[in-house]
Design an enzyme around this catalytic site. Structure first.
Site, PDB file in Angstrom:
ATOM      1  N   GLY A  74      -0.063  -8.194  26.612  1.00 31.50           N
ATOM      2  CA  GLY A  74      -0.224  -7.925  25.181  1.00 31.50           C
ATOM      3  C   GLY A  74      -0.148  -9.190  24.346  1.00 31.50           C
ATOM      4  NE  ARG A 138      -1.350  -4.354  28.545  1.00 28.06           N
ATOM      5  CZ  ARG A 138      -0.256  -4.995  28.139  1.00 28.06           C
ATOM      6  NH1 ARG A 138       0.466  -5.681  29.007  1.00 28.06           N
ATOM      7  NH2 ARG A 138       0.124  -4.943  26.878  1.00 28.06           N
ATOM      8  CG  ASP A 169       5.826  -6.273  34.472  1.00 28.36           C
ATOM      9  OD1 ASP A 169       6.819  -6.210  35.220  1.00 28.36           O
ATOM     10  OD2 ASP A 169       5.494  -5.350  33.714  1.00 28.36           O
ATOM     11  CE  LYS A 195       3.003 -11.622  26.622  1.00 26.93           C
ATOM     12  NZ  LYS A 195       2.083 -10.565  27.016  1.00 26.93           N
ATOM     13  CB  THR A 196       6.770  -9.792  25.550  1.00 20.91           C
ATOM     14  OG1 THR A 196       6.614  -8.447  25.112  1.00 20.91           O
ATOM     15  CG2 THR A 196       8.233 -10.011  25.904  1.00 20.91           C
ATOM     16  CB  ILE A 197       5.760  -8.432  20.157  1.00 25.24           C
ATOM     17  CG1 ILE A 197       5.271  -7.134  20.819  1.00 25.24           C
ATOM     18  CG2 ILE A 197       4.609  -9.319  19.762  1.00 25.24           C
ATOM     19  CD1 ILE A 197       4.846  -6.080  19.836  1.00 25.24           C
ATOM     20  CG  ASP A 198       7.492  -5.421  24.301  1.00 23.26           C
ATOM     21  OD1 ASP A 198       6.878  -5.186  23.253  1.00 23.26           O
ATOM     22  OD2 ASP A 198       7.034  -5.150  25.421  1.00 23.26           O
ATOM     23  CG  MET A 243       3.988  -1.657  20.374  1.00 24.39           C
ATOM     24  SD  MET A 243       2.695  -2.880  20.161  1.00 24.39           S
ATOM     25  CE  MET A 243       1.331  -1.915  20.718  1.00 24.39           C
ATOM     26  N   GLY A 244       7.316  -1.862  21.371  1.00 25.67           N
ATOM     27  CA  GLY A 244       8.399  -2.639  21.989  1.00 25.67           C
ATOM     28  C   GLY A 244       8.717  -2.213  23.407  1.00 25.67           C
ATOM     29  NE  ARG A 245       5.176  -3.619  28.056  1.00 23.52           N
ATOM     30  CZ  ARG A 245       4.059  -3.028  28.459  1.00 23.52           C
ATOM     31  NH1 ARG A 245       4.058  -1.774  28.810  1.00 23.52           N
ATOM     32  NH2 ARG A 245       2.935  -3.697  28.518  1.00 23.52           N
ATOM     33  CE1 TYR A 417      -2.238  -2.309  20.847  1.00 28.15           C
ATOM     34  CE2 TYR A 417      -1.728  -0.251  19.738  1.00 28.15           C
ATOM     35  CZ  TYR A 417      -1.911  -0.965  20.907  1.00 28.15           C
ATOM     36  OH  TYR A 417      -1.763  -0.352  22.124  1.00 28.15           O
TER      37      TYR A 417
HETATM   38  P1  FBP Z   1       3.524  -7.152  26.953  1.00 28.96           P
HETATM   39  O1  FBP Z   1       4.648  -6.498  27.673  1.00 28.96           O
HETATM   40  O2  FBP Z   1       2.376  -7.469  27.808  1.00 28.96           O
HETATM   41  O3  FBP Z   1       3.986  -8.316  26.142  1.00 28.96           O
HETATM   42  O4  FBP Z   1       2.964  -6.108  25.905  1.00 28.96           O
HETATM   43  C1  FBP Z   1       3.609  -5.757  24.765  1.00 28.96           C
HETATM   44  C2  FBP Z   1       3.058  -4.511  24.146  1.00 28.96           C
HETATM   45  O5  FBP Z   1       2.649  -4.815  22.832  1.00 28.96           O
HETATM   46  C3  FBP Z   1       4.064  -3.362  24.161  1.00 28.96           C
HETATM   47  O6  FBP Z   1       4.961  -3.440  23.090  1.00 28.96           O
HETATM   48  C4  FBP Z   1       3.164  -2.165  24.120  1.00 28.96           C
HETATM   49  O7  FBP Z   1       3.780  -1.012  24.660  1.00 28.96           O
HETATM   50  C5  FBP Z   1       2.009  -2.591  24.979  1.00 28.96           C
HETATM   51  O8  FBP Z   1       1.927  -3.995  24.847  1.00 28.96           O
HETATM   52  C6  FBP Z   1       0.701  -1.975  24.560  1.00 28.96           C
HETATM   53  O9  FBP Z   1      -0.228  -2.222  25.550  1.00 28.96           O
HETATM   54  P2  FBP Z   1      -1.783  -2.407  25.303  1.00 28.96           P
HETATM   55  O10 FBP Z   1      -1.962  -3.758  24.723  1.00 28.96           O
HETATM   56  O11 FBP Z   1      -2.367  -2.327  26.663  1.00 28.96           O
HETATM   57  O12 FBP Z   1      -2.229  -1.332  24.379  1.00 28.96           O
END
Ligand code: FBP
Length: 548
Positions: A74, A138, A169, A195-198, A243-245, A417
């Site tokens: 992401g 991905r 990952d 990297k990750t906004i999460d 968002m944030g997994r 997004y």
């Molecule tokens: P990463 O773990 O790859 O950094 O992704 C972050 C993220 O924005 C999550 O917060 C979200 O659940 C996911 O990507 C959304 O996935 P996609 O970009 O495939 O819609």
């Protein structure tokens, strides 16, 4: 603003600005758990020392290097600055070094699709959000044929190193690739960047993942604006999913920034074993109390990972993952969803089958999908709407039975997004540029299987300390797609950590009184206290707590 921002010169730590740098190596490292399994899986890269970049005498390898870079997963604000920092540091060491960008994520590495990144190509992307310079993807470099394809592509290109910019990952994947290349005698070294906004890729040595700062500040601005709208219109309850997994870091940071009335924290729900029914009761209680005080409006934040932390839903998702691990193709090929539900009902335990069939069909369908890393695509689960439905049902019931006068007019939002490609804050712009610079030094030092890190992030950038953490040190064994696999441990919100404690100490008054804060847009120009401030999460994690 775009033109002015392009001129911004990201700040670097003192050691990275020095004319010569040196990479100091510490004692051998080891993971916190599962040592034997990880050692067996990574015999060539296990136990490597932690690396620190310090001012040096200029003796670090300055031969021209060929380095590849790839953006994985992401989008997160600042990715372009990692590439710019990498480029600038490689060129500063030797102007004949070359940087190649692999296109559309790890899939481009496997297929050998890349372009040379020149100064002209990089220039317009400096300090911008997004990953559009080389795009992302991905795909996972995992199968033996993918690893072999990478090795061949690197040999053909004469690549000395590759920098994989990704989350937990992708950094795990970087370790797998590093181990494979080393075992095969390849000269290409592999370095990851966090990297990750999460915000869930952090630990003792990685203080924050890049992008979290900008994304949270963007969402906090929007939440603050909604708080202001709610107190102006005085008629809507806004249910906002963030968002944030799995982890609730984004939700918690935004709660600390804007003080919405209710914020659900998945980790607390799990720790207390709270059921979906109890969550609904809690929300209804706040709505009713506010209504009694004449406030038929409010703001609720729900982290996107919540479903995975509610005990019976979590058990059901785990069972589904195990079933998908063996029967995914068969299930996918069934003619329609009702047949899939019928098949799964026979495979799931009775309780999980009941939980699964109680969910709306669109959520049932999403729960059957997994990304290439085995994660449920949570960004597609509309938990905010599910909560609105359940809360509305309960309020209707209260009205029918007890003559309750609660008015509940809900609106739903999902912010995700909107924040992933925002122009990086000064913090992310500086941090990412430093990560890129440091990654170049790790490649020059011929280190492999490391994630680049920058520490001391709440101090002025001058005092930041860059280096590298051996990925194997961050691994643990987890069940993925029904099988044990080595992965970097995701950092969840710690309930005894300062950020959560500060939230918990204030949430009652935030729920009933209107203590909203309106953070406003990200400031790129102005006083350092405003423009360079880190997230409250990071500041609280590094400091003694105050309830102000
Ligand atoms: P990463 O773990 O790859 O950094 O992704 C972050 C993220 O924005 C999550 O917060 C979200 O659940 C996911 O990507 C959304 O996935 P996609 O970009 O495939 O819609």
């Amino acid at each position: 603003m775009q033109k002015e921002r392009a001129k911004y010169q990201p700040k670097l730590p003192k050691a990275l600005r020095a004319a010569g740098v040196k990479v100091e190596l510490g004692a051998p490292s080891e993971p916190a758990t599962d040592k034997e399994e990880i050692k067996k899986l990574f015999p060539n890269t296990y136990g490597q020392p932690v690396a620190k970049i310090v001012e040096g005498d200029g003796t670090l390898n300055s031969a021209p290097l060929k380095v590849g870079v790839v953006l994985s997963g992401g989008q997160a604000p600042g990715g372009h600055n990692v590439i710019a920092g990498l480029f600038d540091a490689l060129k500063a060491a030797n102007k004949d070094s070359k940087l190649y960008g692999f296109l559309k994520g790890p899939g481009g590495v496997i297929k050998g699709k890349y372009k040379e990144l020149t100064a002209e190509i990089i220039e317009p992307y400096r300090n911008t959000g997004g990953f559009d310079m080389i795009m992302s993807g991905r795909d996972k470099i995992e199968k033996p044929e993918d690893l072999a394809a990478c090795k061949k592509n690197f040999e053909d290109m004469g690549l000395d190193g590759i920098v994989i910019i990704g989350g937990d990952d992708s950094n795990t994947n970087a370790a797998v690739l590093a181990e494979y290349l080393k075992a095969e005698g390849s000269k290409t070294v592999v370095i990851g960047a966090p990297k990750t906004i999460d915000g869930d890729m952090k630990n003792e040595r990685i203080e924050a993942s890049f992008g979290f700062d900008t994304a949270c500040k963007t969402y906090s601005e929007l939440i603050g604006n909604i708080c202001r709208d709610a107190t102006s219109a005085v008629k809507y309850w806004h249910f906002i999913r963030l968002m944030g997994r799995a982890a609730s870091h984004v939700a918690l940071e935004c709660a600390l920034q804007a003080h919405p009335n209710v914020t659900l924290v998945s980790e607390e729900v799990q720790a207390k074993g709270t059921t979906l029914g109890e969550i609904v009761d809690y929300i209804v209680d706040v709505i009713a109390k506010r209504s009694e005080a004449g406030k038929n409006y409010g703001i609720l934040i729900v982290p996107e990972g919540l479903p995975e932390f509610i005990s019976d839903i979590k058990a059901m998702i785990d069972e589904l993952s195990a079933i998908l691990g063996k029967d995914e193709e068969y299930i996918r090929d069934l003619p329609d969803h009702s047949e899939r539900v019928q098949y799964l009902s026979g495979q799931l335990s009775d309780h999980s089958a009941r939980v699964y069939s109680s969910l709306p069909v669109d959520i049932q369908e999403v729960l059957l999908r997994r990304d290439s890393h085995g994660n449920v695509p949570l960004s597609q689960v509309e938990t905010e709407r599910l909560l609105i439905d359940l809360v509305s049902d309960k309020i209707r019931l209260m009205q029918a039975h007890g003559g309750s006068k609660v008015k509940f007019t809900p609106l739903s939002h999902f912010f995700g997004y909107e924040g992933r490609c925002a122009a990086p804050t000064n913090f992310d712009a500086d941090y990412c540029y430093s990560l890129g610079h440091a990654a170049a030094q790790l490649v020059r030092a011929n280190l492999t299987g490391y994630t680049v890190n920058v520490q001391n992030l709440t101090k002025s950038s001058d005092e930041w300390v860059a280096g590298g953490v051996p990925v194997t040190m961050m691994l643990n064994m987890e069940v993925r797609k029904g099988k044990p696999a080595p992965v970097i441990k995701k950092a969840l919100v710690e309930l005894d950590g300062n950020p959560f404690k500060k939230f918990a100490a204030n949430r009652e008054s935030w729920a009933l009184e209107d203590k909203y804060v309106f953070p406003g847009p990200i400031q790129y120009f102005g006083p350092s206290e405003v423009c360079d401030a880190p997230t409250m999460t990071l500041a609280l994690e590094k400091s003694a707590m105050s309830n102000e």
